[in-house]
Design a protein around this motif. Structure first.
Motif, PDB file in Angstrom:
ATOM      1  N   LEU A 269      22.448  12.099  -9.217  1.00 27.14           N
ATOM      2  CA  LEU A 269      22.193  11.675  -7.844  1.00 27.14           C
ATOM      3  C   LEU A 269      20.958  12.385  -7.293  1.00 27.14           C
ATOM      4  O   LEU A 269      20.076  11.746  -6.692  1.00 27.14           O
ATOM      5  N   GLU A 270      20.871  13.685  -7.494  1.00 24.81           N
ATOM      6  CA  GLU A 270      19.765  14.456  -6.941  1.00 24.81           C
ATOM      7  C   GLU A 270      18.429  14.040  -7.548  1.00 24.81           C
ATOM      8  O   GLU A 270      17.412  13.910  -6.847  1.00 24.81           O
ATOM      9  N   ALA A 271      18.412  13.806  -8.861  1.00 23.09           N
ATOM     10  CA  ALA A 271      17.177  13.397  -9.525  1.00 23.09           C
ATOM     11  C   ALA A 271      16.754  12.000  -9.074  1.00 23.09           C
ATOM     12  O   ALA A 271      15.564  11.741  -8.864  1.00 23.09           O
ATOM     13  N   GLY A 272      17.723  11.126  -8.916  1.00 26.37           N
ATOM     14  CA  GLY A 272      17.406   9.772  -8.459  1.00 26.37           C
ATOM     15  C   GLY A 272      16.842   9.765  -7.055  1.00 26.37           C
ATOM     16  O   GLY A 272      15.894   9.025  -6.756  1.00 26.37           O
ATOM     17  N   ARG A 273      17.420  10.574  -6.175  1.00 31.99           N
ATOM     18  CA  ARG A 273      16.920  10.657  -4.799  1.00 31.99           C
ATOM     19  C   ARG A 273      15.500  11.226  -4.778  1.00 31.99           C
ATOM     20  O   ARG A 273      14.621  10.713  -4.083  1.00 31.99           O
ATOM     21  N   ALA A 274      15.269  12.286  -5.535  1.00 33.71           N
ATOM     22  CA  ALA A 274      13.948  12.909  -5.544  1.00 33.71           C
ATOM     23  C   ALA A 274      12.891  11.955  -6.074  1.00 33.71           C
ATOM     24  O   ALA A 274      11.798  11.828  -5.501  1.00 33.71           O
ATOM     25  N   HIS A 275      13.213  11.264  -7.160  1.00 33.63           N
ATOM     26  CA  HIS A 275      12.249  10.287  -7.694  1.00 33.63           C
ATOM     27  C   HIS A 275      11.956   9.194  -6.681  1.00 33.63           C
ATOM     28  O   HIS A 275      10.787   8.828  -6.473  1.00 33.63           O
ATOM     29  N   ASN A 276      13.003   8.696  -6.052  1.00 30.47           N
ATOM     30  CA  ASN A 276      12.824   7.582  -5.119  1.00 30.47           C
ATOM     31  C   ASN A 276      11.922   7.981  -3.949  1.00 30.47           C
ATOM     32  O   ASN A 276      11.029   7.227  -3.557  1.00 30.47           O
ATOM     33  N   THR A 277      12.165   9.164  -3.406  1.00 29.60           N
ATOM     34  CA  THR A 277      11.350   9.626  -2.275  1.00 29.60           C
ATOM     35  C   THR A 277       9.880   9.744  -2.669  1.00 29.60           C
ATOM     36  O   THR A 277       8.984   9.274  -1.953  1.00 29.60           O
ATOM     37  N   GLN A 278       9.619  10.349  -3.822  1.00 31.75           N
ATOM     38  CA  GLN A 278       8.240  10.554  -4.256  1.00 31.75           C
ATOM     39  C   GLN A 278       7.572   9.229  -4.622  1.00 31.75           C
ATOM     40  O   GLN A 278       6.427   8.961  -4.207  1.00 31.75           O
ATOM     41  N   ALA A 279       8.278   8.392  -5.389  1.00 30.15           N
ATOM     42  CA  ALA A 279       7.685   7.129  -5.838  1.00 30.15           C
ATOM     43  C   ALA A 279       7.465   6.177  -4.667  1.00 30.15           C
ATOM     44  O   ALA A 279       6.444   5.479  -4.616  1.00 30.15           O
ATOM     45  N   ARG A 280       8.415   6.135  -3.741  1.00 31.10           N
ATOM     46  CA  ARG A 280       8.269   5.260  -2.577  1.00 31.10           C
ATOM     47  C   ARG A 280       7.088   5.707  -1.712  1.00 31.10           C
ATOM     48  O   ARG A 280       6.285   4.883  -1.256  1.00 31.10           O
ATOM     49  N   THR A 281       6.971   7.002  -1.501  1.00 31.32           N
ATOM     50  CA  THR A 281       5.871   7.524  -0.690  1.00 31.32           C
ATOM     51  C   THR A 281       4.515   7.178  -1.316  1.00 31.32           C
ATOM     52  O   THR A 281       3.586   6.748  -0.620  1.00 31.32           O
ATOM     53  N   ARG A 282       4.399   7.368  -2.633  1.00 32.76           N
ATOM     54  CA  ARG A 282       3.142   7.056  -3.318  1.00 32.76           C
ATOM     55  C   ARG A 282       2.835   5.562  -3.262  1.00 32.76           C
ATOM     56  O   ARG A 282       1.688   5.166  -2.983  1.00 32.76           O
ATOM     57  N   LEU A 283       3.828   4.723  -3.521  1.00 32.90           N
ATOM     58  CA  LEU A 283       3.591   3.279  -3.520  1.00 32.90           C
ATOM     59  C   LEU A 283       3.205   2.800  -2.132  1.00 32.90           C
ATOM     60  O   LEU A 283       2.251   2.013  -1.978  1.00 32.90           O
ATOM     61  N   GLU A 284       3.916   3.257  -1.118  1.00 31.30           N
ATOM     62  CA  GLU A 284       3.598   2.826   0.240  1.00 31.30           C
ATOM     63  C   GLU A 284       2.187   3.254   0.642  1.00 31.30           C
ATOM     64  O   GLU A 284       1.459   2.503   1.301  1.00 31.30           O
ATOM     65  N   ALA A 285       1.778   4.454   0.245  1.00 27.34           N
ATOM     66  CA  ALA A 285       0.432   4.920   0.574  1.00 27.34           C
ATOM     67  C   ALA A 285      -0.628   4.057  -0.106  1.00 27.34           C
ATOM     68  O   ALA A 285      -1.647   3.700   0.504  1.00 27.34           O
ATOM     69  N   ARG A 286      -0.384   3.709  -1.360  1.00 28.54           N
ATOM     70  CA  ARG A 286      -1.359   2.890  -2.094  1.00 28.54           C
ATOM     71  C   ARG A 286      -1.452   1.483  -1.510  1.00 28.54           C
ATOM     72  O   ARG A 286      -2.556   0.925  -1.411  1.00 28.54           O
ATOM     73  N   LEU A 287      -0.332   0.931  -1.097  1.00 30.86           N
ATOM     74  CA  LEU A 287      -0.360  -0.410  -0.513  1.00 30.86           C
ATOM     75  C   LEU A 287      -0.976  -0.389   0.879  1.00 30.86           C
ATOM     76  O   LEU A 287      -1.676  -1.331   1.276  1.00 30.86           O
ATOM     77  N   ALA A 288      -0.744   0.672   1.610  1.00 30.92           N
ATOM     78  CA  ALA A 288      -1.351   0.797   2.936  1.00 30.92           C
ATOM     79  C   ALA A 288      -2.876   0.876   2.822  1.00 30.92           C
ATOM     80  O   ALA A 288      -3.609   0.354   3.670  1.00 30.92           O
ATOM     81  N   GLN A 289      -3.358   1.534   1.769  1.00 30.78           N
ATOM     82  CA  GLN A 289      -4.799   1.624   1.554  1.00 30.78           C
ATOM     83  C   GLN A 289      -5.431   0.260   1.293  1.00 30.78           C
ATOM     84  O   GLN A 289      -6.640   0.078   1.480  1.00 30.78           O
ATOM     85  N   LEU A 290      -4.604  -0.698   0.880  1.00 28.36           N
ATOM     86  CA  LEU A 290      -5.096  -2.064   0.656  1.00 28.36           C
ATOM     87  C   LEU A 290      -5.144  -2.872   1.950  1.00 28.36           C
ATOM     88  O   LEU A 290      -5.541  -4.035   1.934  1.00 28.36           O
ATOM     89  N   GLY A 291      -4.721  -2.244   3.042  1.00 33.08           N
ATOM     90  CA  GLY A 291      -4.714  -2.936   4.322  1.00 33.08           C
ATOM     91  C   GLY A 291      -3.434  -3.685   4.604  1.00 33.08           C
ATOM     92  O   GLY A 291      -3.350  -4.439   5.578  1.00 33.08           O
ATOM     93  N   LEU A 292      -2.421  -3.479   3.779  1.00 27.12           N
ATOM     94  CA  LEU A 292      -1.130  -4.131   3.985  1.00 27.12           C
ATOM     95  C   LEU A 292      -0.282  -3.303   4.944  1.00 27.12           C
ATOM     96  O   LEU A 292      -0.318  -2.070   4.917  1.00 27.12           O
ATOM     97  N   GLU A 293       0.501  -3.988   5.768  1.00 31.51           N
ATOM     98  CA  GLU A 293       1.376  -3.282   6.701  1.00 31.51           C
ATOM     99  C   GLU A 293       2.676  -2.907   5.997  1.00 31.51           C
ATOM    100  O   GLU A 293       3.356  -3.763   5.430  1.00 31.51           O
TER     101      GLU A 293
END
Length: 361
Positions: A269-293
């Motif tokens: 559970l702990e590893a899954g939560r940590a991965h999700n937080t990090q991966a989601r943050t990185r993906l959202e930042a990369r998509l935001a840089q593309l001008g997507l909301e």
């Protein structure tokens, strides 16, 4: 010649359609449409499944006693206040059948999980949808819909498909503003992914009285969507109602064994939560840089707004043509958005690279 006719409520809803998993032209498409766990089932759950083969001729324990004990130990809960089901969907539907029905009202948010509306209408309830603020549940708008006919209020926290979350202060305000005889059902399917100090999945409100239920699932962080296994934590009178209504053997031998093992997998559970937080943050930042909301999410998915239904549909087709399946959420009243499950790092990188090509193509 006349034929048997079902109740008219049956035709008041469209059949639920889950996330796609098959894509013509791709033997193994990347499925990011159903918010399944990024890493599949825990190894111990797979081993437990294999070990149940010789017992398949025996009926399961109808009370799911060992599974309830394992859930109670994992989350610090009284097993007597837990009931297990064939996915949390079964328990949500049973609650609606038990406390709803013709002449009653069920309240949900306008972008709430569609199963609440489907099950509510099938039971004969009038389903009322409260407006949201910034795709987030509006407690005031929900309370404003309450009438003497209101019997239930359903709230996913975090919410699907928006990913938004209400802090505990707002949940307390909601419960305090509801009449005592209105059942508050907190669908906490994504609770294991939340890492915020102002969040409670529903345990505190269940323990505070006799009018709140929390539902949970093994389909997300524990990677057991195919096993169909969920549970509810509720006051004893509600547990009694659910046990009277559920099927005698609603949790299979295999699902129970997999669930018990998954709960005991060290660090899963702990590893899954940590991965999700990090991966989601990185993906959202990369998509935001593309001008997507990007709509901020606390779950294992992100909701991306492409600005128009046509552009969202074009992005969806662009992804599909490259073997990536995400979720079009126009059925939720969000036609300009795509919901993207947080997968492995490689899968998230591929999504970001593909959408970069779409935006700059």
């Amino acid at each position: 010649m006349s034929a048997p006719q079902p109740r008219p409520e049956v035709f008041s809803v469209a059949s639920y359609v889950g996330g796609e998993s098959v894509l013509p032209g791709f033997e193994k498409p990347i499925k990011l449409s159903s918010n399944e766990g990024a890493f599949g089932p825990p190894p111990s759950a797979l081993a437990a499944l294999a070990a149940t083969g010789e017992k398949l001729h025996r009926y399961p324990d109808g009370s799911s006693a060992k599974l309830r004990a394992a859930i109670g130990e994992k989350f610090g809960l009284d097993p007597a206040k837990i009931v297990c089901g064939n996915g949390s969907d079964e328990l949500l539907s049973l609650l609606i059948q038990a406390y709803g029905g013709p002449g009653t009202e069920l309240i949900m948010s306008v972008h709430g999980f569609s199963i609440y509306e489907i099950a509510g209408k099938l039971a004969g309830c009038t389903v009322l949808k409260a407006a949201e603020q910034n795709l987030t549940t509006d407690v005031g708008a929900m309370l404003a819909l309450v009438t003497p006919q209101t019997k239930m209020l359903f709230l996913a926290n975090p919410n699907n498909p928006t990913g938004t979350l209400l802090p505990q202060s707002e949940m307390l305000r909601l419960r305090a503003g509801l009449p005592e005889d209105v059942l508050l059902v907190i669908d906490a399917a994504y609770s294991e992914y939340v890492d915020r100090p102002d969040y409670d999945p529903g345990i505190a409100l269940v323990d505070a009285g006799e009018n709140t239920v929390m539902t949970r699932t093994f389909s997300k962080i524990f990677g057991l969507g195919g096993a169909r296994l969920g549970w509810a934590y509720a006051p004893l009178p509600v547990i009694d109602v659910l046990n009277r209504m559920r099927a005698p053997f609603n949790v299979s031998v295999t699902a129970a064994a997999a669930g018990i093992a998954a709960l005991a997998e060290p660090g899963w559970l702990e590893a899954g939560r940590a991965h999700n937080t990090q991966a989601r943050t990185r993906l959202e930042a990369r998509l935001a840089q593309l001008g997507l909301e990007i709509h901020p999410s606390e779950a294992n998915f992100t909701l991306v707004d492409f600005g128009s239904p046509a552009r969202a549909a074009a992005a969806d087709q662009f992804l599909r043509a490259r073997g990536l399946i995400v979720r079009n959420v126009k059925s939720y009243g969000l036609p300009s958005c795509l919901r993207i499950t947080i997968g492995t790092d490689d899968e998230c990188n591929l999504v970001a690279a593909t959408l970069n090509a779409f935006v700059h193509g």
